[in-house]
Design an enzyme around this catalytic site. Structure first.
Site, PDB file in Angstrom:
ATOM      1  N   ARG A  63       6.024   7.044  13.732  1.00  0.00           N
ATOM      2  CA  ARG A  63       5.513   7.416  15.053  1.00  0.00           C
ATOM      3  C   ARG A  63       4.232   8.235  14.889  1.00  0.00           C
ATOM      4  O   ARG A  63       4.190   9.174  14.099  1.00  0.00           O
ATOM      5  CB  ARG A  63       6.601   8.252  15.729  1.00  0.00           C
ATOM      6  CG  ARG A  63       6.504   8.392  17.201  1.00  0.00           C
ATOM      7  CD  ARG A  63       7.684   9.176  17.735  1.00  0.00           C
ATOM      8  NE  ARG A  63       7.659  10.573  17.311  1.00  0.00           N
ATOM      9  CZ  ARG A  63       8.193  11.577  17.991  1.00  0.00           C
ATOM     10  NH1 ARG A  63       8.814  11.342  19.135  1.00  0.00           N
ATOM     11  NH2 ARG A  63       8.137  12.819  17.556  1.00  0.00           N
ATOM     12  N   TYR A  74       5.823  22.523  23.741  1.00  0.00           N
ATOM     13  CA  TYR A  74       5.348  22.578  22.349  1.00  0.00           C
ATOM     14  C   TYR A  74       4.648  21.308  21.893  1.00  0.00           C
ATOM     15  O   TYR A  74       4.167  21.239  20.772  1.00  0.00           O
ATOM     16  CB  TYR A  74       6.483  22.940  21.375  1.00  0.00           C
ATOM     17  CG  TYR A  74       7.819  22.263  21.615  1.00  0.00           C
ATOM     18  CD1 TYR A  74       8.019  20.928  21.301  1.00  0.00           C
ATOM     19  CD2 TYR A  74       8.890  22.984  22.137  1.00  0.00           C
ATOM     20  CE1 TYR A  74       9.245  20.316  21.522  1.00  0.00           C
ATOM     21  CE2 TYR A  74      10.122  22.379  22.371  1.00  0.00           C
ATOM     22  CZ  TYR A  74      10.290  21.046  22.058  1.00  0.00           C
ATOM     23  OH  TYR A  74      11.503  20.452  22.286  1.00  0.00           O
ATOM     24  N   LYS A  75       4.618  20.290  22.761  1.00  0.00           N
ATOM     25  CA  LYS A  75       3.958  19.036  22.354  1.00  0.00           C
ATOM     26  C   LYS A  75       2.507  19.054  22.858  1.00  0.00           C
ATOM     27  O   LYS A  75       1.689  19.799  22.328  1.00  0.00           O
ATOM     28  CB  LYS A  75       4.736  17.836  22.883  1.00  0.00           C
ATOM     29  CG  LYS A  75       6.193  17.780  22.405  1.00  0.00           C
ATOM     30  CD  LYS A  75       6.864  16.539  22.955  1.00  0.00           C
ATOM     31  CE  LYS A  75       8.369  16.546  22.767  1.00  0.00           C
ATOM     32  NZ  LYS A  75       8.807  16.484  21.374  1.00  0.00           N
ATOM     33  N   PHE A 117      16.003  10.462  24.926  1.00  0.00           N
ATOM     34  CA  PHE A 117      16.120  11.454  23.858  1.00  0.00           C
ATOM     35  C   PHE A 117      17.568  11.950  23.785  1.00  0.00           C
ATOM     36  O   PHE A 117      18.167  12.285  24.803  1.00  0.00           O
ATOM     37  CB  PHE A 117      15.158  12.619  24.093  1.00  0.00           C
ATOM     38  CG  PHE A 117      15.041  13.501  22.889  1.00  0.00           C
ATOM     39  CD1 PHE A 117      14.221  13.142  21.830  1.00  0.00           C
ATOM     40  CD2 PHE A 117      15.790  14.664  22.785  1.00  0.00           C
ATOM     41  CE1 PHE A 117      14.146  13.934  20.695  1.00  0.00           C
ATOM     42  CE2 PHE A 117      15.708  15.462  21.646  1.00  0.00           C
ATOM     43  CZ  PHE A 117      14.881  15.098  20.596  1.00  0.00           C
ATOM     44  N   ASP A 144      12.284  13.718  32.725  1.00  0.00           N
ATOM     45  CA  ASP A 144      12.017  14.440  31.480  1.00  0.00           C
ATOM     46  C   ASP A 144      10.566  14.145  31.110  1.00  0.00           C
ATOM     47  O   ASP A 144      10.218  13.009  30.768  1.00  0.00           O
ATOM     48  CB  ASP A 144      12.985  13.965  30.384  1.00  0.00           C
ATOM     49  CG  ASP A 144      12.767  14.697  29.056  1.00  0.00           C
ATOM     50  OD1 ASP A 144      11.630  15.141  28.798  1.00  0.00           O
ATOM     51  OD2 ASP A 144      13.724  14.787  28.269  1.00  0.00           O
TER      52      ASP A 144
END
Ligand SMILES: Cc1ncc(COP(=O)(O)O)c(C=O)c1O
Length: 413
Positions: A372, A223-224, A126, A198
């Site tokens: 995605r 938040y995922k 990322f 990560d």
């Protein structure tokens, strides 16, 4: 069994996690395949936050820092998350965002390997991870970054006795490739390097054994798949064996041994609190309480099993029903090395994903050409997957994605 012969209704009927969907708000009109970007809201969060505002803030005011446990939230929430990521009590704190936490962890890890000069990371990782690594190394003379995909084919090729730290995304944000945490941690340790994982695309959606793999540091967002809400604070894990020598540069007062002594001199807090910096966004922190409540009693092995089944089904149905339209699977076919999202490459991926959104099928797009789809097992049904694939088939067969309106780029994709 071919996908056409799969009894989708039976899969949903027999789903041991089916009841969890009731703990989340999933709008009827949406098939939400973006839980790997922003997780669904827990049902209890609105009432919980209303109470925080009406009572803890409006009535009790400053007394809530102690009375409602606001000041201790980084640790109390960290201790609740710990078992879900294979960490021990007092090894995890919630604070700040992944970028800032990575900055702190990278410095802390580099301080533990002062004689080494190299950080290894993934070129495809990322971007914020790479930007932060670049920023950190820019502050430390004589350091360099080696990237998998640029300086060597695999991480194995790049890790030698010069390497201080290896920064690895557990699940790749684009391809969903899942790394072997035990193997790679051991590989780094065998060369004397430390690891930072990560966990953004794996926390909450699969069992993680940070201590079982002897991981050193980890960061992740909430938040995922943890459903903490937009901009929810992130977390840090540091293995206890490093706590006595934990030095990070953002030495704000929340990491002080006695913050309310208001001493002009800095004295590092013992333990994981040394990774904190300053005052936290308490309303966002409090939303994580509802998020962790929604995960109460969850069996992450069952979540992982459903994640594999959903992603398998999605791949099989797309290949069966949408063949011949130029979709290329980017995600590994082998579930063992796959996270919980599935990505397809298509020259017109942006327009197709917008056409899907117009029909209520929400995935996202990662430039330059990747569609995605995040499959969150706690609130998705097998029927949602089948319906989403039917929408995709219709869009491709009818060519509705060619409408110029779907080519208009928006800021957040
Ligand atoms: C793998 C990964 N790392 C880091 C981040 C960004 O973290 P933050 O915005 O909290 O700094 C994301 C965001 O989606 C991500 O997917």
């Amino acid at each position: 069994m071919t996908p056409a012969a799969v009894d989708i209704a039976a899969l949903d009927r027999d789903d041991p996690l089916a009841e969890f969907r009731k703990r989340f708000i999933v709008p009827d009109e949406l098939i939400y395949l973006d839980g790997n970007s922003l997780g669904a809201a827990p049902v209890s969060v609105a009432g919980d936050l209303a109470d925080v505002v009406a009572r803890e803030w409006s009535q009790d005011l400053i007394a809530s820092w102690n009375g409602a446990g606001w000041f201790a939230l980084p640790q109390t929430l960290g201790n609740r998350l710990a078992p879900l990521i294979g960490a021990a009590e007092d090894e995890v704190v919630f604070c700040d965002n992944v970028s800032i936490n990575l900055f702190k962890c990278l410095h802390a890890a580099l301080n533990l390997r002062p004689d080494r000069t190299v950080v290894v990371a993934e070129q495809g990782g990322f971007p914020t991870d790479l930007y932060i690594a670049d920023g950190v190394l820019g502050q430390r003379a004589g350091m360099s970054l080696r990237l998998e995909g640029r300086d060597g084919h695999t991480l194995e090729d790049l890790i030698d006795e010069d390497v201080a730290v290896v920064l690895i995304n557990h699940v790749d944000y684009k391809s969903a490739v899942r790394r072997d945490m035990a193997d790679l941690t051991k590989l780094a340790h065998d060369k004397g390097a430390l690891v930072i994982w990560d966990l953004c695309h794996s926390a909450g959606v699969m069992p993680i054994e940070l201590n079982g793999c002897s991981s050193d540091f980890a960061v992740g967002c909430s938040y995922k798949y943890l459903n903490g809400g937009p901009g929810a604070p992130a977390f840090i894990h540091v293995a206890k064996r490093h706590h006595d020598v934990l030095r990070q540069p953002l030495t704000g007062w929340w990491s002080h041994a006695e913050p309310f002594a208001f001493s002009p001199d800095y004295e590092r807090s013992p333990g994981i609190k040394a990774m904190l910096t300053g005052t936290q966004p308490i309303l966002s922190m409090r939303a994580i309480v509802a998020a962790l409540d929604a995960l109460e009693g969850v069996d992450l092995n069952a979540v992982r099993a459903k994640s594999e089944a959903l992603t398998d089904l999605f791949i099989a149905l797309v290949e069966e029903r949408c063949g011949g339209h130029g979709l290329e699977l980017v995600t590994p076919r082998d579930a063992a090395i796959r996270g919980s999202h599935v990505s397809w490459r298509h020259e017109h991926g942006y327009a197709i994903s917008q056409a899907l959104v117009a029909r209520g099928v929400v995935g996202d797009f990662r430039a330059p050409d990747i569609m995605r789809f995040g499959l969150a097992p706690l609130y998705l049904r097998y029927a949602d997957i089948a319906d989403a694939v039917d929408h995709l088939r219709e869009i491709l067969e009818t060519g509705t994605w060619r409408d110029p309106a779907y080519a208009q780029r928006s800021l957040v994709t």
